[in-house]
Motif scaffolding. Sequence first.
Motif, PDB file in Angstrom:
ATOM      1  N   ASP A  31       1.002  -1.117  -0.009  1.00 26.09           N
ATOM      2  CA  ASP A  31       0.072  -0.074  -0.064  1.00 26.09           C
ATOM      3  C   ASP A  31       1.095   1.350   0.044  1.00 26.09           C
ATOM      4  O   ASP A  31       0.475   2.308  -0.864  1.00 26.09           O
ATOM      5  N   SER A  32       1.871   0.935   0.637  1.00 29.54           N
ATOM      6  CA  SER A  32       2.895   2.397   0.842  1.00 29.54           C
ATOM      7  C   SER A  32       3.305   2.598  -0.585  1.00 29.54           C
ATOM      8  O   SER A  32       3.498   3.806  -1.042  1.00 29.54           O
ATOM      9  N   ASN A  33       3.794   1.476  -1.160  1.00 29.45           N
ATOM     10  CA  ASN A  33       4.334   1.770  -2.702  1.00 29.45           C
ATOM     11  C   ASN A  33       3.525   2.379  -3.721  1.00 29.45           C
ATOM     12  O   ASN A  33       3.640   2.984  -4.407  1.00 29.45           O
ATOM     13  N   ARG A  34       2.083   1.727  -3.594  1.00 27.13           N
ATOM     14  CA  ARG A  34       1.195   2.231  -4.435  1.00 27.13           C
ATOM     15  C   ARG A  34       0.899   3.916  -4.098  1.00 27.13           C
ATOM     16  O   ARG A  34       1.000   4.811  -5.267  1.00 27.13           O
ATOM     17  N   THR A  35       0.861   4.257  -2.753  1.00 31.02           N
ATOM     18  CA  THR A  35       0.945   5.716  -2.559  1.00 31.02           C
ATOM     19  C   THR A  35       1.985   6.443  -3.206  1.00 31.02           C
ATOM     20  O   THR A  35       1.783   7.496  -3.693  1.00 31.02           O
ATOM     21  N   ARG A  36       3.390   5.850  -2.899  1.00 27.44           N
ATOM     22  CA  ARG A  36       4.397   6.781  -3.611  1.00 27.44           C
ATOM     23  C   ARG A  36       4.369   6.588  -4.996  1.00 27.44           C
ATOM     24  O   ARG A  36       4.739   7.909  -5.498  1.00 27.44           O
ATOM     25  N   LEU A  37       3.850   5.756  -5.661  1.00 29.04           N
ATOM     26  CA  LEU A  37       3.844   5.800  -7.253  1.00 29.04           C
ATOM     27  C   LEU A  37       2.746   6.652  -7.707  1.00 29.04           C
ATOM     28  O   LEU A  37       2.980   7.478  -8.620  1.00 29.04           O
ATOM     29  N   ARG A  38       1.600   6.679  -6.905  1.00 26.21           N
ATOM     30  CA  ARG A  38       0.417   7.826  -7.541  1.00 26.21           C
ATOM     31  C   ARG A  38       1.101   9.119  -7.287  1.00 26.21           C
ATOM     32  O   ARG A  38       0.739   9.869  -7.835  1.00 26.21           O
ATOM     33  N   ASN A  39       1.618   9.491  -5.935  1.00 32.59           N
ATOM     34  CA  ASN A  39       2.280  10.810  -6.004  1.00 32.59           C
ATOM     35  C   ASN A  39       3.221  11.250  -6.778  1.00 32.59           C
ATOM     36  O   ASN A  39       3.203  12.310  -7.361  1.00 32.59           O
ATOM     37  N   GLY A  40       4.141  10.182  -7.071  1.00 33.03           N
ATOM     38  CA  GLY A  40       5.236  10.513  -7.867  1.00 33.03           C
ATOM     39  C   GLY A  40       4.407  10.586  -9.523  1.00 33.03           C
ATOM     40  O   GLY A  40       5.237  11.788 -10.107  1.00 33.03           O
ATOM     41  N   LEU A  41       3.499  10.061  -9.997  1.00 37.18           N
ATOM     42  CA  LEU A  41       3.166  10.609 -11.215  1.00 37.18           C
ATOM     43  C   LEU A  41       2.426  11.825 -11.265  1.00 37.18           C
ATOM     44  O   LEU A  41       2.419  12.285 -12.131  1.00 37.18           O
ATOM     45  N   ASP A 103      10.762   6.100 -12.469  1.00 38.54           N
ATOM     46  CA  ASP A 103      10.978   7.455 -12.250  1.00 38.54           C
ATOM     47  C   ASP A 103       9.961   8.002 -11.217  1.00 38.54           C
ATOM     48  O   ASP A 103      10.315   8.856 -10.139  1.00 38.54           O
ATOM     49  N   ALA A 104       8.571   7.586 -11.588  1.00 33.34           N
ATOM     50  CA  ALA A 104       7.800   8.030 -10.498  1.00 33.34           C
ATOM     51  C   ALA A 104       7.708   7.537  -8.965  1.00 33.34           C
ATOM     52  O   ALA A 104       7.617   7.990  -8.128  1.00 33.34           O
ATOM     53  N   VAL A 105       8.114   6.227  -8.922  1.00 32.17           N
ATOM     54  CA  VAL A 105       8.363   5.358  -7.504  1.00 32.17           C
ATOM     55  C   VAL A 105       9.455   5.817  -6.948  1.00 32.17           C
ATOM     56  O   VAL A 105       9.644   5.534  -5.637  1.00 32.17           O
ATOM     57  N   ASP A 106      10.486   6.458  -7.574  1.00 38.23           N
ATOM     58  CA  ASP A 106      11.548   6.552  -6.857  1.00 38.23           C
ATOM     59  C   ASP A 106      11.835   7.925  -6.569  1.00 38.23           C
ATOM     60  O   ASP A 106      11.925   8.948  -7.048  1.00 38.23           O
ATOM     61  N   ASP A 107      11.331   7.863  -5.053  1.00 36.76           N
ATOM     62  CA  ASP A 107      11.283   9.122  -4.073  1.00 36.76           C
ATOM     63  C   ASP A 107      12.572   9.833  -3.632  1.00 36.76           C
ATOM     64  O   ASP A 107      12.624  10.924  -2.880  1.00 36.76           O
ATOM     65  N   GLY A 108      13.801   9.154  -3.853  1.00 35.36           N
ATOM     66  CA  GLY A 108      14.810   9.487  -3.380  1.00 35.36           C
ATOM     67  C   GLY A 108      15.225   8.741  -2.071  1.00 35.36           C
ATOM     68  O   GLY A 108      16.528   9.186  -1.540  1.00 35.36           O
ATOM     69  N   LYS A 109      14.314   8.036  -1.589  1.00 44.96           N
ATOM     70  CA  LYS A 109      14.453   7.579  -0.060  1.00 44.96           C
ATOM     71  C   LYS A 109      14.874   6.260  -0.028  1.00 44.96           C
ATOM     72  O   LYS A 109      15.361   5.834   1.014  1.00 44.96           O
ATOM     73  N   PHE A 110      15.255   5.565  -1.084  1.00 45.50           N
ATOM     74  CA  PHE A 110      15.719   4.415  -0.956  1.00 45.50           C
ATOM     75  C   PHE A 110      17.197   4.064  -1.202  1.00 45.50           C
ATOM     76  O   PHE A 110      17.843   4.705  -1.792  1.00 45.50           O
ATOM     77  N   LYS A 111      17.670   3.111  -0.403  1.00 44.60           N
ATOM     78  CA  LYS A 111      19.037   3.066  -0.357  1.00 44.60           C
ATOM     79  C   LYS A 111      19.821   2.520  -1.711  1.00 44.60           C
ATOM     80  O   LYS A 111      20.616   2.924  -2.230  1.00 44.60           O
ATOM     81  N   CYS A 112      18.891   1.571  -2.298  1.00 41.97           N
ATOM     82  CA  CYS A 112      19.221   1.005  -3.522  1.00 41.97           C
ATOM     83  C   CYS A 112      18.028   1.658  -4.448  1.00 41.97           C
ATOM     84  O   CYS A 112      16.748   1.236  -4.353  1.00 41.97           O
ATOM     85  N   ALA A 113      18.240   2.270  -5.560  1.00 45.99           N
ATOM     86  CA  ALA A 113      17.220   3.005  -6.382  1.00 45.99           C
ATOM     87  C   ALA A 113      16.551   1.926  -7.281  1.00 45.99           C
ATOM     88  O   ALA A 113      17.023   0.785  -7.578  1.00 45.99           O
ATOM     89  N   PRO A 114      15.382   2.168  -7.300  1.00 44.88           N
ATOM     90  CA  PRO A 114      14.568   1.159  -8.340  1.00 44.88           C
ATOM     91  C   PRO A 114      15.154   0.992  -9.494  1.00 44.88           C
ATOM     92  O   PRO A 114      15.614   2.183 -10.279  1.00 44.88           O
ATOM     93  N   GLU A 115      14.879  -0.427 -10.138  1.00 46.95           N
ATOM     94  CA  GLU A 115      15.383  -0.309 -11.389  1.00 46.95           C
ATOM     95  C   GLU A 115      14.311  -0.906 -12.278  1.00 46.95           C
ATOM     96  O   GLU A 115      13.285  -1.592 -12.016  1.00 46.95           O
TER      97      GLU A 115
END
Length: 348
Positions: A31-41, A103-115
């Motif tokens: 659910d957190s990931n879904r929220t992060r993606l919606r916000n990024g888009l 790009d949308a899901v990567d909010d800069g808070k991940f230690k390892c960036a999404p790929e």
Amino acid sequence: MFDCSKDVRAYHNQDVTLPKSEQDAMRDRRDSNRTRLRNGLEKASKPKPIEFVKQGSYAMKTMCRDLDNDYDIDDGVYFEKDDLVGDRGAEMTSLQARQMVRDAVDDGKFKCAPEVRSNCVRVFYEKGYHVDLPVYRRVITTTVFGEDVHYELAASSGWKRSDARDVSGWYEDERAASADGIQLRRINRDLKKYARSRYSWRGAILSGFGISVLTTERFQVNDREDRALYDTMVAIRDRLKWNLVVAHPVTPGDTITSGSDDAKARCFREKLTEAIDTLAPLFDADCTREKALRCWDKVFATTFFSERLEDEQRASVVAPAIIGSAALLGATAAAASAVSSAGGGRHA
């Protein structure tokens, strides 16, 4: 076969299936990931998803406990085809769609960036698990019979007709058609757990999805849990002896395996044979509970079964002592009561 049904069931409940706390945590991550993606888009003025659909072992509820938290949570994100256009108005390629989601899901808070992966966007978490986001588009076409709706996956080869819900629906249909859909799912988890019981097997053995397909094909229901697991192992091994090809259950013409001599299916067949051979002593007339449980330990590379026996043995020693102490206390109390009733003792 020596009866270890309760032990195999206990192993499933305690060491194989995910506890509710883990299931809740996974739902929260999703659910957190879904929220992060919606916000990024929204922030990037990109199209909104029309829906999210859980899929894979997460949706089928066949995930197994993993000491390293090596969990793969699949959560498909769906868009309208007409919304997926580039800056110049051209239709987005499958790669561009995956890059947009990355790009949308990567909010800069991940230690390892999404790929961006071949068929999804992968989001990594420090605890070891990851979330895969396959990207889909809904395609609506008008025909003489009305509107036709289908879905396409943003794959490495381009937009490929596919819908994750088809797999989840197939699995539920298979469970409903089986003699015991609940036991089928338990045996499915046990077999996946066995396939991941040694680290050296993990990259070489058949995928969890492939194991699920074979389980639905060859499931052997039985009132005894240990017998259901053993008989299903034998049935799958024998099936793989004559054919290593595992067809995709919902995509006609597609296979999960690669060719007629797939190395991963062959590996699974070999490991099933090893497990079957390991359990052979359970069919001996003089098999003991201790020997039988050691065999199950060897199959799953665990000490769960032997420790269970040790706990039973300790309990059998402690229980008589507790009963004896209780009886002694009861006798003492009864004697005291008798003295009191006779006149309060010698000083009365």
